[in-house]
Motif scaffolding. Sequence first.
Motif, PDB file in Angstrom:
ATOM      1  N   VAL A 132       0.878  -1.226  -0.020  1.00 34.56           N
ATOM      2  CA  VAL A 132      -0.153  -0.201   0.191  1.00 34.56           C
ATOM      3  C   VAL A 132       0.830   1.043   0.004  1.00 34.56           C
ATOM      4  CG1 VAL A 132      -1.663   1.232   1.392  1.00 34.56           C
ATOM      5  CG2 VAL A 132      -1.982  -1.233   1.145  1.00 34.56           C
ATOM      6  N   ALA A 133       1.775   1.236   0.865  1.00 37.31           N
ATOM      7  CA  ALA A 133       2.750   2.517   0.944  1.00 37.31           C
ATOM      8  C   ALA A 133       3.414   2.649  -0.557  1.00 37.31           C
ATOM      9  CB  ALA A 133       3.961   2.086   2.008  1.00 37.31           C
ATOM     10  N   ASN A 134       3.735   1.748  -1.215  1.00 33.29           N
ATOM     11  CA  ASN A 134       4.447   1.779  -2.589  1.00 33.29           C
ATOM     12  C   ASN A 134       3.386   2.445  -3.380  1.00 33.29           C
ATOM     13  OD1 ASN A 134       7.072   1.035  -2.656  1.00 33.29           O
ATOM     14  ND2 ASN A 134       6.709  -1.013  -3.185  1.00 33.29           N
ATOM     15  N   GLU A 135       2.222   1.891  -3.457  1.00 32.80           N
ATOM     16  CA  GLU A 135       1.089   2.381  -4.445  1.00 32.80           C
ATOM     17  C   GLU A 135       0.793   3.854  -4.060  1.00 32.80           C
ATOM     18  OE1 GLU A 135      -2.175   0.015  -4.267  1.00 32.80           O
ATOM     19  OE2 GLU A 135      -1.183  -1.786  -4.547  1.00 32.80           O
ATOM     20  N   LEU A 136       1.044   4.365  -2.678  1.00 28.56           N
ATOM     21  CA  LEU A 136       0.598   5.848  -2.619  1.00 28.56           C
ATOM     22  C   LEU A 136       1.989   6.527  -2.546  1.00 28.56           C
ATOM     23  CD1 LEU A 136      -1.620   5.142   0.536  1.00 28.56           C
ATOM     24  CD2 LEU A 136      -2.408   5.616  -1.558  1.00 28.56           C
ATOM     25  N   GLY A 137       3.004   5.947  -2.944  1.00 28.01           N
ATOM     26  CA  GLY A 137       4.348   6.688  -2.965  1.00 28.01           C
ATOM     27  C   GLY A 137       4.861   7.181  -1.593  1.00 28.01           C
ATOM     28  N   VAL A 138       4.664   6.432  -0.511  1.00 29.25           N
ATOM     29  CA  VAL A 138       5.063   6.869   0.782  1.00 29.25           C
ATOM     30  C   VAL A 138       6.280   5.719   0.857  1.00 29.25           C
ATOM     31  CG1 VAL A 138       4.717   6.641   3.324  1.00 29.25           C
ATOM     32  CG2 VAL A 138       2.893   7.233   1.646  1.00 29.25           C
ATOM     33  N   GLU A 190      12.740   0.526   7.287  1.00 30.08           N
ATOM     34  CA  GLU A 190      13.011   0.074   8.613  1.00 30.08           C
ATOM     35  C   GLU A 190      12.845   1.041   9.530  1.00 30.08           C
ATOM     36  OE1 GLU A 190      14.694  -2.896  10.149  1.00 30.08           O
ATOM     37  OE2 GLU A 190      14.355  -3.955   8.030  1.00 30.08           O
ATOM     38  N   TYR A 191      13.120   2.154   9.497  1.00 29.53           N
ATOM     39  CA  TYR A 191      12.806   3.446  10.287  1.00 29.53           C
ATOM     40  C   TYR A 191      11.921   4.514   9.585  1.00 29.53           C
ATOM     41  CZ  TYR A 191      13.591   7.647  13.162  1.00 29.53           C
ATOM     42  OH  TYR A 191      13.140   8.887  13.593  1.00 29.53           O
ATOM     43  N   ASN A 192      10.908   4.736  10.153  1.00 31.44           N
ATOM     44  CA  ASN A 192       9.984   5.588   9.671  1.00 31.44           C
ATOM     45  C   ASN A 192       9.506   6.667  10.469  1.00 31.44           C
ATOM     46  OD1 ASN A 192       9.333   3.964   7.238  1.00 31.44           O
ATOM     47  ND2 ASN A 192       8.368   2.804   8.828  1.00 31.44           N
ATOM     48  N   LEU A 252       8.910  10.240   8.433  1.00 30.78           N
ATOM     49  CA  LEU A 252       7.544  10.688   7.710  1.00 30.78           C
ATOM     50  C   LEU A 252       6.571  11.375   8.675  1.00 30.78           C
ATOM     51  CD1 LEU A 252       7.011   6.886   6.397  1.00 30.78           C
ATOM     52  CD2 LEU A 252       8.057   8.836   5.065  1.00 30.78           C
ATOM     53  N   SER A 253       5.898  11.966   7.969  1.00 23.80           N
ATOM     54  CA  SER A 253       4.565  12.823   8.526  1.00 23.80           C
ATOM     55  C   SER A 253       3.645  11.959   8.888  1.00 23.80           C
ATOM     56  CB  SER A 253       4.245  13.864   7.644  1.00 23.80           C
ATOM     57  OG  SER A 253       3.408  13.346   6.584  1.00 23.80           O
ATOM     58  N   SER A 254       2.768  12.428  10.033  1.00 23.21           N
ATOM     59  CA  SER A 254       1.660  11.670  10.455  1.00 23.21           C
ATOM     60  C   SER A 254       0.673  11.579   9.459  1.00 23.21           C
ATOM     61  CB  SER A 254       0.945  12.427  11.643  1.00 23.21           C
ATOM     62  OG  SER A 254       1.865  12.527  12.738  1.00 23.21           O
TER      63      SER A 254
END
Length: 60
Positions: A20-26, A30-32, A35-37
């Motif tokens: 899902v993250a890949n599809e959304l471009g996020v 390992e460490y996130n 990233l924003s909320s």
Amino acid sequence: MTQKLVPEAKAALSKFKNEVANELGVPFKEYNGNLSSRQCGSVGGEMVKRMVSEYEHSIK
């Protein structure tokens, strides 16, 4: 401490989250912590949306 009902599900959920993250471009890694909320929330929200949709289709 909580007990996991299906311990094998952790790997599947992790794979689903990364898809899902890949599809959304996020850029999940390992460490996130960088990233924003909003980015993390969009992934989680999309995961829930898809799981609910799948469940609704399965009960029809």
